[in-house]
Write a protein that holds these residues in place. Sequence first.
Motif, mmCIF file in Angstrom:
data_model
loop_
_atom_site.group_PDB
_atom_site.id
_atom_site.type_symbol
_atom_site.label_atom_id
_atom_site.label_comp_id
_atom_site.label_asym_id
_atom_site.label_seq_id
_atom_site.Cartn_x
_atom_site.Cartn_y
_atom_site.Cartn_z
ATOM 1 N N ARG A 1 0.835 -1.196 0.000
ATOM 2 C CA ARG A 1 0.000 0.000 0.000
ATOM 3 C C ARG A 1 0.877 1.257 0.000
ATOM 4 O O ARG A 1 2.026 1.234 0.451
ATOM 5 N N ASP A 2 0.327 2.343 -0.514
ATOM 6 C CA ASP A 2 1.093 3.578 -0.698
ATOM 7 C C ASP A 2 1.729 4.084 0.594
ATOM 8 O O ASP A 2 2.834 4.639 0.569
ATOM 9 N N GLU A 3 1.038 3.898 1.723
ATOM 10 C CA GLU A 3 1.498 4.470 2.989
ATOM 11 C C GLU A 3 2.797 3.848 3.497
ATOM 12 O O GLU A 3 3.465 4.434 4.360
ATOM 13 N N VAL A 4 3.177 2.674 2.989
ATOM 14 C CA VAL A 4 4.402 2.028 3.479
ATOM 15 C C VAL A 4 5.376 1.682 2.358
ATOM 16 O O VAL A 4 6.348 0.959 2.583
ATOM 17 N N LYS A 5 5.131 2.211 1.166
ATOM 18 C CA LYS A 5 6.056 1.923 0.062
ATOM 19 C C LYS A 5 7.478 2.375 0.390
ATOM 20 O O LYS A 5 8.456 1.662 0.145
ATOM 21 N N GLY A 6 7.615 3.583 0.926
ATOM 22 C CA GLY A 6 8.947 4.077 1.284
ATOM 23 C C GLY A 6 9.563 3.273 2.414
ATOM 24 O O GLY A 6 10.775 3.021 2.419
ATOM 25 N N ASP A 7 8.741 2.861 3.378
ATOM 26 C CA ASP A 7 9.232 2.036 4.487
ATOM 27 C C ASP A 7 9.862 0.758 3.947
ATOM 28 O O ASP A 7 10.960 0.356 4.363
ATOM 29 N N VAL A 8 9.144 0.104 3.015
ATOM 30 C CA VAL A 8 9.647 -1.132 2.411
ATOM 31 C C VAL A 8 10.964 -0.881 1.698
ATOM 32 O O VAL A 8 11.940 -1.630 1.861
ATOM 33 N N ALA A 9 11.035 0.171 0.910
ATOM 34 C CA ALA A 9 12.266 0.483 0.178
ATOM 35 C C ALA A 9 13.437 0.684 1.129
ATOM 36 O O ALA A 9 14.533 0.148 0.920
ATOM 37 N N ARG A 10 13.221 1.453 2.184
ATOM 38 C CA ARG A 10 14.314 1.754 3.107
ATOM 39 C C ARG A 10 14.744 0.522 3.911
ATOM 40 O O ARG A 10 15.922 0.393 4.260
ATOM 41 N N MET A 11 13.814 -0.398 4.182
ATOM 42 C CA MET A 11 14.188 -1.646 4.854
ATOM 43 C C MET A 11 15.047 -2.514 3.944
ATOM 44 O O MET A 11 16.054 -3.093 4.382
ATOM 45 N N ILE A 12 14.657 -2.624 2.683
ATOM 46 C CA ILE A 12 15.432 -3.419 1.727
ATOM 47 C C ILE A 12 16.843 -2.849 1.577
ATOM 48 O O ILE A 12 17.841 -3.592 1.591
ATOM 49 N N LEU A 13 16.953 -1.546 1.457
ATOM 50 C CA LEU A 13 18.262 -0.937 1.223
ATOM 51 C C LEU A 13 19.118 -0.942 2.484
ATOM 52 O O LEU A 13 20.351 -1.031 2.402
ATOM 53 N N TYR A 14 18.498 -0.888 3.650
ATOM 54 C CA TYR A 14 19.246 -1.108 4.906
ATOM 55 C C TYR A 14 19.925 -2.476 4.869
ATOM 56 O O TYR A 14 21.112 -2.598 5.191
ATOM 57 N N MET A 15 19.155 -3.503 4.491
ATOM 58 C CA MET A 15 19.713 -4.858 4.469
ATOM 59 C C MET A 15 20.887 -4.964 3.504
ATOM 60 O O MET A 15 21.872 -5.663 3.768
ATOM 61 N N ALA A 16 20.801 -4.259 2.381
ATOM 62 C CA ALA A 16 21.872 -4.298 1.389
ATOM 63 C C ALA A 16 23.152 -3.661 1.903
ATOM 64 O O ALA A 16 24.253 -4.038 1.479
ATOM 65 N N VAL A 17 23.037 -2.699 2.795
ATOM 66 C CA VAL A 17 24.215 -2.059 3.378
ATOM 67 C C VAL A 17 24.734 -2.849 4.575
ATOM 68 O O VAL A 17 25.942 -3.017 4.757
ATOM 69 N N ARG A 18 23.824 -3.353 5.385
ATOM 70 C CA ARG A 18 24.240 -4.061 6.605
ATOM 71 C C ARG A 18 24.925 -5.385 6.296
ATOM 72 O O ARG A 18 25.927 -5.749 6.935
#
Length: 273
Positions: free
Chosen positions: A183-200
Motif C-alpha cells: 500500500r502507498d502508505e508504506v512503500k517508502g518504508d519497504v524500500a528503506r528496509m530493503i536498502l538497509y539490508m543491502a548495506v548491513r
Amino acid sequence: MSRRLSFYARPLLAAAAAVTVLSGTAAAAPADTPPGRHTALAAALDDTYYQDAVGKSGAELKAALHTIISDQTKLSYSQVWDALKVTDEDPADSSNVILLYTGRSQSKNDNGGGSGQWNREHVWAKSHGDFGTATGPGTDIHHLRPEDVQVNSTRGNKDFDNGGSELGDAPGNFTDGDSFEPRDEVKGDVARMILYMAVRYEGNDSFADLEPNDRVDNGSAPKMGKLSVLKQWNQEDPPDTFEKRRNDVIFERFQHNRNPFVDHPEWVGSIWK
C-alpha cells in the motif's frame, strides 16, 4: 569511546531521542510530538553516530554506513516476537500493533500461525540469500514487521514492483506471479528496509552479500528487486512519525543500530545512482 557511548553522552541528543520507558517497555511517541524533535535528533546524530559517513557519497558512503550499522546487538528469533510488540505499537492503542501491509491495528497477543493472527514478515525475503531465521539477517528487526498470516503467505518471497491484482484481504496491496506492491502508505518504508539490508549484510559475516537489483523473480539469489521502483518509492513516501519512532526504539531499546535511510533518505540516491 564507541559511537553508542558517545551518543548517550550528549545531553542534546539524549533529550531529543528519549523514548519514555514505563514498566520496561517503550511508550509510543505521542501524536503531538514536536515537529523539531527529529530535526534536532538528525543534527546530533550527524555529529556522533554518522560522523564517519557525513560528506561521503557512492561506494565510500555505503562502506562507511556498513561499518557504523554493523555495530549492533543481535536478537534471537523468539525475542523478535516481543521486540515487534514495542517497535510496531499502535500509537493510538498501546495494547495493539500496526500490521505492515494491511495497516490493521491488532492485539499484540494475537500472534502466531493461525488464520487471522499476525506473524513475523521478513521484508527482505529470507530465501533471497538463504539465511532463514538465523541470528543476524533472519532476526534483524529493521526489516521484520508484524503482518497478517495470510497476507504474509501471499507476499511469500516475491520481489517488490508495481502492478498486479489487488488483494481482497488487504486493499491497496497488489500482487502477481513474481512481485508484490505494498500500500502507498508504506512503500517508502519497504524500500528503506530493503536498502538497509543491502548495506548491513555485505558478505563479510558468514552470510550472503545482499544487494538490490533491477529485476524480479530473483529466487534464492541474494538479490532483491526492483531497485528503480524502490528508489521511486523512497522519494514518493518519505519517513513519517511512525517510521522514525520505530528507528529510534530499535536503536535505543533493542539492536542499538539505526536504519540510515530513515534518518537520511537522500543517501539512497547517493549510493544507488
